[in-house]
Design a protein around this motif. Sequence first.
Motif, PDB file in Angstrom:
ATOM      1  N   CYS A  73      36.803  41.720  16.476  1.00 47.41           N
ATOM      2  CA  CYS A  73      38.212  41.329  16.529  1.00 47.41           C
ATOM      3  C   CYS A  73      38.299  41.081  17.886  1.00 47.41           C
TER       4      CYS A  73
ATOM      5  N   GLY B  60      41.604  40.895  18.730  1.00 45.23           N
ATOM      6  CA  GLY B  60      42.705  41.684  18.956  1.00 45.23           C
ATOM      7  C   GLY B  60      42.442  42.961  19.757  1.00 45.23           C
ATOM      8  N   CYS B  61      41.394  43.605  19.412  1.00 43.15           N
ATOM      9  CA  CYS B  61      41.045  44.934  19.786  1.00 43.15           C
ATOM     10  C   CYS B  61      39.707  45.147  20.488  1.00 43.15           C
TER      11      CYS B  61
ATOM     12  N   CYS C  37      42.461  43.893  10.438  1.00 41.42           N
ATOM     13  CA  CYS C  37      41.561  44.430  11.304  1.00 41.42           C
ATOM     14  C   CYS C  37      41.520  46.231  10.949  1.00 41.42           C
TER      15      CYS C  37
ATOM     16  N   CYS D  45      42.738  47.613  14.337  1.00 43.54           N
ATOM     17  CA  CYS D  45      44.124  47.409  15.036  1.00 43.54           C
ATOM     18  C   CYS D  45      45.233  46.983  14.056  1.00 43.54           C
TER      19      CYS D  45
END
Length: 245
Positions: free
Chosen positions: A201, A203-204, A225, A228
């Motif tokens: 991911c 994002g994280c 996710c 996150c």
Amino acid sequence: MSLREKLKALEELQQIDLDAGGVRGETEGIPVRRAEIEAAVAAAKKAYEAEKIRLEDNERERRQIEALLQMERDKVKKWEGRLGDIKTPREYAALSREIDIARKTNESQGEALKALATSAAELQKAVDVQADALSEREMAAQDELAVLAKKSKDFVARLRELDGRRGEAAKKVDPSLLSKYENIKKRRAGIAVCQVVGHTCRGCNRNIPPQLSIVLQRADSVETCPNCNRIIYSAEAVNPPAATG
Ligand SMILES: [Zn+2]
């Protein structure tokens, strides 16, 4: 509208929101910068006025001493004139002594006047330096403020343009997905939707379970996710590489 297209629109929406956030941040910096520019002009003005006051004090003091000295010199002249009329040696000696004292005082006052005139020249130089610095600062401020005004205008135009594009992008996303996006955006520092590349991911930067990776490849459901909670999609599935051949 396929989910692929919705996710793409969401990604576009997010980019627009991030851009708009950046522009808004810069817009907020404008009054701060303007205040700094104005403060710098005010400081230069204060420095100039402080020197001017010192020069004016000097001039006032010189005028006072000059007036006093003129009076004292006239007095000495009058006394000197009177010496010839004096009849007794005692009175003569007394007046002569007064004249001597007055002359010495006048001499030292004359010296003080000279010293003041010397420092007046120095003070005038300092006033000129500060006056130049002030007018330079004022001119620079004028340019800087014009640049800021232009920037401010550009930001407004840019925000208007982004706002228009956002409206278009939002139309492609259904309301429930849009409100999900808005909710996550609030909690996740503006990033609500992100790609999964490989199994990671973006994002994280943590890996998602392999099972979820497989689901993402189908790109037919909205997934988040597990770590996150952002909306995630597979980059390859949503933006398949252009077919070759
Ligand atoms: Zn994540």
